[in-house]
Design an enzyme around this catalytic site. Sequence first.
Site, PDB file in Angstrom:
ATOM      1  N   ASP A  67     -35.021  -7.716  33.076  1.00  0.00           N
ATOM      2  CA  ASP A  67     -35.797  -6.609  32.514  1.00  0.00           C
ATOM      3  C   ASP A  67     -37.100  -7.111  31.899  1.00  0.00           C
ATOM      4  O   ASP A  67     -37.364  -8.321  31.869  1.00  0.00           O
ATOM      5  CB  ASP A  67     -34.954  -5.828  31.495  1.00  0.00           C
ATOM      6  N   ASN A 135     -25.725  -1.643  21.032  1.00  0.00           N
ATOM      7  CA  ASN A 135     -25.346  -0.291  21.464  1.00  0.00           C
ATOM      8  C   ASN A 135     -24.676  -0.302  22.841  1.00  0.00           C
ATOM      9  O   ASN A 135     -24.478   0.743  23.446  1.00  0.00           O
ATOM     10  CB  ASN A 135     -26.579   0.628  21.488  1.00  0.00           C
ATOM     11  N   HIS A 137     -25.901  -1.780  25.541  1.00  0.00           N
ATOM     12  CA  HIS A 137     -26.793  -1.817  26.701  1.00  0.00           C
ATOM     13  C   HIS A 137     -26.633  -3.134  27.462  1.00  0.00           C
ATOM     14  O   HIS A 137     -26.263  -4.162  26.895  1.00  0.00           O
ATOM     15  CB  HIS A 137     -28.262  -1.528  26.327  1.00  0.00           C
ATOM     16  N   GLU A 142     -29.972   1.703  28.586  1.00  0.00           N
ATOM     17  CA  GLU A 142     -29.519   2.234  27.303  1.00  0.00           C
ATOM     18  C   GLU A 142     -28.421   3.281  27.534  1.00  0.00           C
ATOM     19  O   GLU A 142     -28.229   3.753  28.666  1.00  0.00           O
ATOM     20  CB  GLU A 142     -30.715   2.862  26.570  1.00  0.00           C
TER      21      GLU A 142
HETATM   22  P1  PGA Z   1     -29.449 -10.781  22.038  1.00  0.00           P
HETATM   23  O1  PGA Z   1     -29.849  -9.539  22.925  1.00  0.00           O
HETATM   24  O2  PGA Z   1     -28.942 -11.836  22.952  1.00  0.00           O
HETATM   25  O3  PGA Z   1     -30.729 -11.197  21.360  1.00  0.00           O
HETATM   26  O4  PGA Z   1     -28.413 -10.317  21.075  1.00  0.00           O
HETATM   27  C1  PGA Z   1     -28.934  -9.035  23.825  1.00  0.00           C
HETATM   28  C2  PGA Z   1     -29.454  -7.789  24.465  1.00  0.00           C
HETATM   29  O5  PGA Z   1     -30.037  -6.946  23.754  1.00  0.00           O
HETATM   30  O6  PGA Z   1     -29.264  -7.620  25.674  1.00  0.00           O
END
Ligand code: PGA
Length: 245
Positions: A67, A135, A137, A142
């Site tokens: 992404d 959350n 995702h 999302e």
């Molecule tokens: P993080 O992010 O590894 O910084 O916790 C994970 C994500 O939001 O996909």
Amino acid sequence: MRIEIVDDYEMLSKRAATLVLEAVAQKPELVLALPTGNTPIGMYKELVKAYRDGRTDISRLWAFALDEYAGVAPEDEHSFAFFLRHHFIDQVGLGDRFDHLHGNAPDLAAECIRYEQAILAKGGLDLAVLGLGVNGHIAFNEPGTAFDSRAHVVDLAASTREANAGYFPDGFRIPDKGVTMGIGTVLGADKILVIASGKNKAPIVDRIINSDPTTDIPASALKNHPHVLLLLDEDAASEYKRRLA
Ligand code: PGA
């Protein structure tokens, strides 16, 4: 979905790197989807170490970023493309075998189509490594995203923008939109490895494991896939284990 729990972040990073290296050993031209975020940094360090020690030949794999922020150029140090180059791609000489969504493309819908075709042209994803948002995702998909979605532009959730703001002490304003492989794109991978570390992931990990697939929790889509490993450290697994006790 298989679940594996290791002691701590260091073990998680080593185990994730080992799984990627095993996949590359089986298929040197592995088509690999790569996550950005705090969680995979240790895995990338381990992969770079293995490369420098001559323990692996990863020179033939194809890397695709999951992404990107919309409106942010790949050269911008806040972009996910920059992050992946910095932590992994440039360290192991994969610059010519790395593709990503161009967040600054004039037509992001067309860029999404280009990206899906680029992945298909390599034969599709063999392995997708995913982080996990608080959350639920996966990539920038999302809650509410359709399970059959392909690459698309998204409105970033407030929780995602808050979580990501911490990465940039320079006050970079996290864009409102992102661009991402879809859940359907990720589910197209032969194998999926999800890595989650830390107590802040414990509630969502517990929800994923204990709920049926629902678009309210994007990562629950992975329960429909035959080869998913959810790799957790003890902190991330703590709520799930408490329920078992
Ligand atoms: P993080 O992010 O590894 O910084 O916790 C994970 C994500 O939001 O996909």
